[in-house]
Design an enzyme around this catalytic site. Structure first.
Site, mmCIF file in Angstrom:
data_model
loop_
_atom_site.group_PDB
_atom_site.id
_atom_site.type_symbol
_atom_site.label_atom_id
_atom_site.label_comp_id
_atom_site.label_asym_id
_atom_site.label_seq_id
_atom_site.Cartn_x
_atom_site.Cartn_y
_atom_site.Cartn_z
ATOM 1 N N TYR A 130 0.896 -1.127 0.101
ATOM 2 C CA TYR A 130 0.099 0.197 -0.101
ATOM 3 C C TYR A 130 1.016 1.314 -0.021
ATOM 4 O O TYR A 130 1.843 1.296 0.760
ATOM 5 C CB TYR A 130 -0.727 -0.034 1.260
ATOM 6 C CG TYR A 130 -1.846 1.418 1.402
ATOM 7 C CD1 TYR A 130 -3.083 1.505 0.769
ATOM 8 C CD2 TYR A 130 -1.266 2.355 1.965
ATOM 9 C CE1 TYR A 130 -3.753 2.530 0.915
ATOM 10 C CE2 TYR A 130 -1.876 3.532 1.968
ATOM 11 C CZ TYR A 130 -3.284 3.546 1.633
ATOM 12 O OH TYR A 130 -3.792 4.705 1.464
ATOM 13 N N GLU A 218 -3.546 7.542 -4.119
ATOM 14 C CA GLU A 218 -3.473 6.361 -3.301
ATOM 15 C C GLU A 218 -3.202 5.204 -4.324
ATOM 16 O O GLU A 218 -4.111 5.117 -5.391
ATOM 17 C CB GLU A 218 -4.761 5.896 -2.674
ATOM 18 C CG GLU A 218 -4.752 4.780 -1.926
ATOM 19 C CD GLU A 218 -5.946 4.484 -1.083
ATOM 20 O OE1 GLU A 218 -7.254 4.329 -1.854
ATOM 21 O OE2 GLU A 218 -6.232 4.407 0.109
#
Ligand code: GDP
Ligand code: MN
Length: 411
Positions: A130, A218
């Site tokens: 992530y 993101e």
């Protein structure tokens, strides 16, 4: 403002940030035609067909009309079958996905209609990470967040294993420092080529956030490929609306079909409107007074249905539009008009309210508090209109009255 994954990946790729090659498609024919060049370029028979909506969770989400079709589908055909088989499989998928409603944990149960697909080269994944750059409002800086827990929602990681989230603050004067990129790579357990590729990736991502005035970039997941390189398997970008004037090319990427129709209508009428979950509609002039009005409604035990600032120089027509937007929300059980006339004159507001009720009718209680410039004229207009409304003397009086008329505090 949000953009689609395919747009985000285009921006990243143009800045030298690695993302799999892909093509956008609005029809099943375009989807099928995208397959061959992707397969030829990568030499791998795997392509991924991804629904383009402004919501995440597509991989686990399914289509209402076709519960067996997901928002992200990996299409792999045998090497011997050749591109024609992949083309057929993609066409079949595209026919089911385009125009269908995709339901994910982020869309609500009605789902979101898919108008575009992104057909992408399949990636051989060895690890999902992530990575995000987001504005930390408390620190007044962009920060990098990274975690080994890729492909799952970061909120869940934050709750269940907060120690697995790494952070680095970006100093606006110098950008992300090389030692910070190094620390992040180390914290993620990356070594060799993968660490090197990650350091370059995160530095470029941090720079992109600053250059393009993003609220959020993101990459979930950022994957390590079997060749030891990191690449953006997913990409989400949101931009600071107040800085969009500096990026006209990005402003053009807005997809109006993804926006709330009421907010869109407010925007085109130059009103600041944000829908909320409560039952009391608020029509107010000035952002400060709008905040105070919402606070006061909450203080007496109610829940505002919206924030609506008609601004300082609104005309009667804009006020009427604001009123219509509020009444079009089925949750609204009552409306509180709270105006402090300064530049905005109370008679103009009164005219707007009367005009709006004439256009759309009124089937909920209405409380009006007017104060300031031309207040007497405003009150006279409302009175002579014969509208069924309750006048209030002050902000707290108005909040109490609308709460009472809408059945008191919930619970
Ligand atoms: P999201 O569910 O909306 O966040 O969509 P993502 O783009 O993140 O895709 C969801 C998941 O699909 C990823 O976490 C991967 O596990 C899988 N996926 C996406 N693209 C590929 C690919 O090229 N190859 C493989 N093997 N899996 C993929
Ligand atoms: Mn994702």
């Amino acid at each position: 403002m949000k953009i689609h994954e395919y747009q985000a990946k285009r921006i990243l790729a143009a800045r030298g940030i690695s993302a799999p090659l892909g093509r956008v498609a609005a029809t099943a024919d375009e989807a099928a035609a995208a397959v061959r060049p992707l397969i030829e370029e990568s030499g791998s028979p795997v392509v991924v067909v991804k629904a383009q909506i402004h919501a995440g969770g597509r991989g686990k989400g399914a289509f209402k009309e076709h519960p067996d079709v997901r928002g992200v589908n990996v299409v792999a055909v045998g090497v011997d079958d050749g591109p024609a088989a992949a083309e057929e499989a993609v066409r079949e998928l595209a026919e089911k996905m385009l125009g269908g409603a995709l339901v994910t944990i982020q869309t609500g149960e009605e789902g979101k209609v898919v108008n575009r697909l992104y057909i992408e080269q399949g990636v051989d994944i060895t690890q999902e990470l992530y990575l995000a750059v987001l504005l930390d409002r408390a620190a007044s800086r962009n920060i990098v967040m990274a975690s080994t827990e890729g492909g799952v929602e970061i909120e869940r990681v934050a709750e269940e294993a907060p120690e697995k989230i790494l952070r680095a603050e970006i100093d606006p004067a110098i950008g992300l420092a090389p030692f910070q990129a190094n620390e992040l790579a180390h914290g993620l357990g990356l070594e060799g080529d993968a660490a090197k590729s990650f350091r370059r990736f995160v530095a470029a991502l941090a720079e992109t956030a600053t250059d393009l005035d993003t609220d959020l970039i993101e990459i979930n997941p950022l994957v390590v490929t079997s060749h030891g390189q990191v690449t953006a398997l997913d990409g989400k970008m949101a931009f600071d609306d107040n800085a969009l004037f500096r990026h006209p090319d990005i402003a053009e990427m807005a997809d109006e079909t993804e926006e709330d129709p009421a907010e869109l209508r407010a925007k085109s009428a130059d009103l600041s409107y944000i829908k909320l979950d409560g039952t009391i509609g608020c029509l107010v002039n000035g952002a400060g007074l709008a905040m105070a009005t919402m606070d006061t409604i909450k203080h007496v035990g109610g829940e505002p249905a919206n924030f609506l600032d008609v601004g300082g120089g609104a005309d009667a027509d804009q006020v009427a539009t604001g009123f219509e937007i509020i009444t079009s929300d089925p949750n609204v059980k009552g409306i509180f008009v709270n105006i402090f006339g300064g530049i905005m004159r109370c008679d103009v507001i009164a005219e707007g309210v009367v005009e709006a009720v004439g256009r759309v009718g009124l089937d909920t209680p209405l409380v009006v508090r007017l104060e300031g410039t031309n207040v007497e004229a405003g009150k006279r207009i409302l009175k002579e209109s014969g509208l069924d409304l309750v006048a209030a003397d002050s902000l707290s009086d108005g909040a109490a009255k609308i709460l009472e008329l809408t059945g008191g505090a919930p619970g």
